[in-house]
Design a protein around this motif. Sequence first.
Motif, PDB file in Angstrom:
ATOM      1  N   UNK A   1      82.879  13.522  21.969  1.00  0.00           N
ATOM      2  CA  UNK A   1      82.313  13.075  20.702  1.00  0.00           C
ATOM      3  C   UNK A   1      81.462  11.842  20.955  1.00  0.00           C
ATOM      4  N   UNK A   2      80.439  11.678  20.147  1.00  0.00           N
ATOM      5  CA  UNK A   2      79.619  10.482  20.274  1.00  0.00           C
ATOM      6  C   UNK A   2      80.463   9.238  20.133  1.00  0.00           C
ATOM      7  N   UNK A   3      80.055   8.187  20.793  1.00  0.00           N
ATOM      8  CA  UNK A   3      80.761   6.914  20.692  1.00  0.00           C
ATOM      9  C   UNK A   3      80.111   5.990  19.660  1.00  0.00           C
ATOM     10  N   UNK A   4      78.955   6.364  19.162  1.00  0.00           N
ATOM     11  CA  UNK A   4      78.263   5.526  18.169  1.00  0.00           C
ATOM     12  C   UNK A   4      79.019   5.553  16.840  1.00  0.00           C
ATOM     13  N   UNK A   5      79.236   4.386  16.287  1.00  0.00           N
ATOM     14  CA  UNK A   5      79.877   4.265  14.986  1.00  0.00           C
ATOM     15  C   UNK A   5      78.894   3.672  13.970  1.00  0.00           C
TER      16      UNK A   5
ATOM     17  N   UNK B   1      88.231  10.129  22.024  1.00  0.00           N
ATOM     18  CA  UNK B   1      86.864  10.607  21.805  1.00  0.00           C
ATOM     19  C   UNK B   1      86.528  11.744  22.757  1.00  0.00           C
ATOM     20  N   UNK B   2      87.453  12.148  23.582  1.00  0.00           N
ATOM     21  CA  UNK B   2      87.217  13.234  24.545  1.00  0.00           C
ATOM     22  C   UNK B   2      88.513  14.028  24.680  1.00  0.00           C
ATOM     23  N   UNK B   3      89.048  14.109  25.877  1.00  0.00           N
ATOM     24  CA  UNK B   3      90.316  14.807  26.094  1.00  0.00           C
ATOM     25  C   UNK B   3      91.369  13.811  26.571  1.00  0.00           C
ATOM     26  N   UNK B   4      92.620  14.111  26.291  1.00  0.00           N
ATOM     27  CA  UNK B   4      93.714  13.220  26.649  1.00  0.00           C
ATOM     28  C   UNK B   4      94.030  13.283  28.125  1.00  0.00           C
ATOM     29  N   UNK B   5      93.277  12.557  28.923  1.00  0.00           N
ATOM     30  CA  UNK B   5      93.457  12.545  30.382  1.00  0.00           C
ATOM     31  C   UNK B   5      92.686  11.357  30.929  1.00  0.00           C
ATOM     32  N   UNK B   6      92.937  11.031  32.189  1.00  0.00           N
ATOM     33  CA  UNK B   6      92.153   9.988  32.845  1.00  0.00           C
ATOM     34  C   UNK B   6      90.686  10.403  32.872  1.00  0.00           C
ATOM     35  N   UNK B   7      90.417  11.669  33.162  1.00  0.00           N
ATOM     36  CA  UNK B   7      89.049  12.160  33.144  1.00  0.00           C
ATOM     37  C   UNK B   7      88.409  11.952  31.773  1.00  0.00           C
ATOM     38  N   UNK B   8      89.125  12.294  30.700  1.00  0.00           N
ATOM     39  CA  UNK B   8      88.576  12.146  29.362  1.00  0.00           C
ATOM     40  C   UNK B   8      88.279  10.697  29.029  1.00  0.00           C
TER      41      UNK B   8
ATOM     42  N   UNK C   1      87.703   8.153  31.165  1.00  0.00           N
ATOM     43  CA  UNK C   1      86.581   7.685  31.978  1.00  0.00           C
ATOM     44  C   UNK C   1      85.259   8.259  31.484  1.00  0.00           C
ATOM     45  N   UNK C   2      85.268   9.542  31.151  1.00  0.00           N
ATOM     46  CA  UNK C   2      84.036  10.188  30.678  1.00  0.00           C
ATOM     47  C   UNK C   2      83.583   9.593  29.350  1.00  0.00           C
ATOM     48  N   UNK C   3      84.535   9.256  28.476  1.00  0.00           N
ATOM     49  CA  UNK C   3      84.174   8.637  27.212  1.00  0.00           C
ATOM     50  C   UNK C   3      83.562   7.256  27.437  1.00  0.00           C
ATOM     51  N   UNK C   4      84.126   6.496  28.379  1.00  0.00           N
ATOM     52  CA  UNK C   4      83.537   5.202  28.717  1.00  0.00           C
ATOM     53  C   UNK C   4      82.133   5.347  29.265  1.00  0.00           C
ATOM     54  N   UNK C   5      81.928   6.374  30.107  1.00  0.00           N
ATOM     55  CA  UNK C   5      80.598   6.620  30.656  1.00  0.00           C
ATOM     56  C   UNK C   5      79.612   6.992  29.549  1.00  0.00           C
ATOM     57  N   UNK C   6      80.069   7.792  28.586  1.00  0.00           N
ATOM     58  CA  UNK C   6      79.185   8.170  27.483  1.00  0.00           C
ATOM     59  C   UNK C   6      78.832   6.944  26.643  1.00  0.00           C
ATOM     60  N   UNK C   7      79.802   6.080  26.399  1.00  0.00           N
ATOM     61  CA  UNK C   7      79.514   4.862  25.643  1.00  0.00           C
ATOM     62  C   UNK C   7      78.436   4.038  26.337  1.00  0.00           C
ATOM     63  N   UNK C   8      78.534   3.908  27.653  1.00  0.00           N
ATOM     64  CA  UNK C   8      77.522   3.151  28.392  1.00  0.00           C
ATOM     65  C   UNK C   8      76.145   3.795  28.241  1.00  0.00           C
ATOM     66  N   UNK C   9      76.076   5.118  28.337  1.00  0.00           N
ATOM     67  CA  UNK C   9      74.779   5.796  28.188  1.00  0.00           C
ATOM     68  C   UNK C   9      74.200   5.553  26.801  1.00  0.00           C
ATOM     69  N   UNK C  10      75.044   5.636  25.792  1.00  0.00           N
ATOM     70  CA  UNK C  10      74.534   5.464  24.436  1.00  0.00           C
ATOM     71  C   UNK C  10      74.145   4.017  24.160  1.00  0.00           C
ATOM     72  N   UNK C  11      74.871   3.069  24.717  1.00  0.00           N
ATOM     73  CA  UNK C  11      74.491   1.659  24.589  1.00  0.00           C
ATOM     74  C   UNK C  11      73.138   1.428  25.253  1.00  0.00           C
ATOM     75  N   UNK C  12      72.975   1.926  26.465  1.00  0.00           N
ATOM     76  CA  UNK C  12      71.719   1.726  27.191  1.00  0.00           C
ATOM     77  C   UNK C  12      70.552   2.380  26.465  1.00  0.00           C
ATOM     78  N   UNK C  13      70.799   3.504  25.830  1.00  0.00           N
ATOM     79  CA  UNK C  13      69.744   4.187  25.094  1.00  0.00           C
ATOM     80  C   UNK C  13      69.325   3.388  23.872  1.00  0.00           C
TER      81      UNK C  13
END
Length: 414
Positions: A373-377, A388-395, A397-409
């Motif tokens: 899911x988007x991290x933008x509020x 915001x993703x799946x209940x796992x370490x992967x989820x 980490x991936x959500x944190x990575x998406x937040x960084x991409x959306x912040x940079x954008x």
Amino acid sequence: MTAGRGAPDVVVIGAGVAGLACAQDLVAAGVAVRVLEASDGVGGRMRSDRVDGFLVDRGFQVFNTSYPQVQRRLSLPALALRPFTPGVLIHTESGRRRLTDPRSQPSALAGLLSGRVAGARDLAALGALAASDALLPPHRLKRRPDRSTRAALAGAGFTDAFVERFFRPFLSGVFLEDRLETSARVFHLVWRSMLRGALCLPADGIGAVPRALAAALPDDAVRLETGVERLTDDGVETTAGESVPARAVVVATGPGPAVALMPDVEVPDYRTVTTYYHAPERSPLHEPTLLVDTRRRFLNTCVLSEVAASCAPPGRALVATSVLGADAEGREPALREALSEVYGADAGRWELLTVRTVPEALPAMAAPQELTRTTRVAPGRYVCGDHRATGSVQGALASGARAAREVLRDLPSR
């Protein structure tokens, strides 16, 4: 990166793995970041403590080496990973049964073919499921129509008896629910990761993972024991009354604090898990194997000191046993009775070292489940985490990575 030398471009609230991943990617892009963490250490739910010479995680956790975000961000050799047996012991009314992946232990094939664990139909279904999930690319698994895990297993040809004997007790410990209602998409992705990787534990406990992530940041990027009271028009205000201006704020806390800071954020229900750590004088099982119970008196149990000797002082053993929900009066004595039966030992004599309850351990992921899911509020406001993703370490980490991409954008050019 000049965090600590003035106002940061971005404040990340929370030094769990999602917040640390977000900060890593922002720093790599040349953005000044400050991570504010209310507690005295990084990791959030992934923390480890020393208790009377034993190494205790804050809730039983395992580390999966196949997650893409893990492989991208971490040096696996540096974590000194100690593997679990690639299989599981199942306590049944007829005694223990072993289900092991014959690809890693060919000698296990004879036991599988004996029919003591699974009949011909279930073995064929298990082989087909392994081939499909291990070989198909993730995007193909994500596009499948979603339904419950129970419905997916029935559709894959498994008998009800095998589902109850193996999948239900085993997956209860994976998804922290015992009705197999978790999204089949999530199940297939997790099953794929288990087939393609190894389940391990760092020699220094699960807390070594967030510490490694934090070590990749500049020395002054993370401020511990700095809680955030509220978001302001130009940044945040800490619980100590300090104003920290920033052009963007990322809330990377657990769901409760996230909603307190951003009331409009929707989070799923969360599962609670409690782990009992017992310290027997000697190991009741001389192998690093997860043990589950067909009567579901617990989620799983394991002799952690057989996985990593560093978990216990010399000459002692450490057993971790997890149950759904919170600790309650009478629960631990009943658990000792179950452990005595499944281990064939007198668990009544074991020392209860400590009890760890994690109220927001894992998000509920019933079908249909959004995998990301988007991290933008709001403008300049973002939220990330496994909810915001799946209940796992992967989820996470991936959500944190998406937040960084959306912040940079979104971040205006300086």
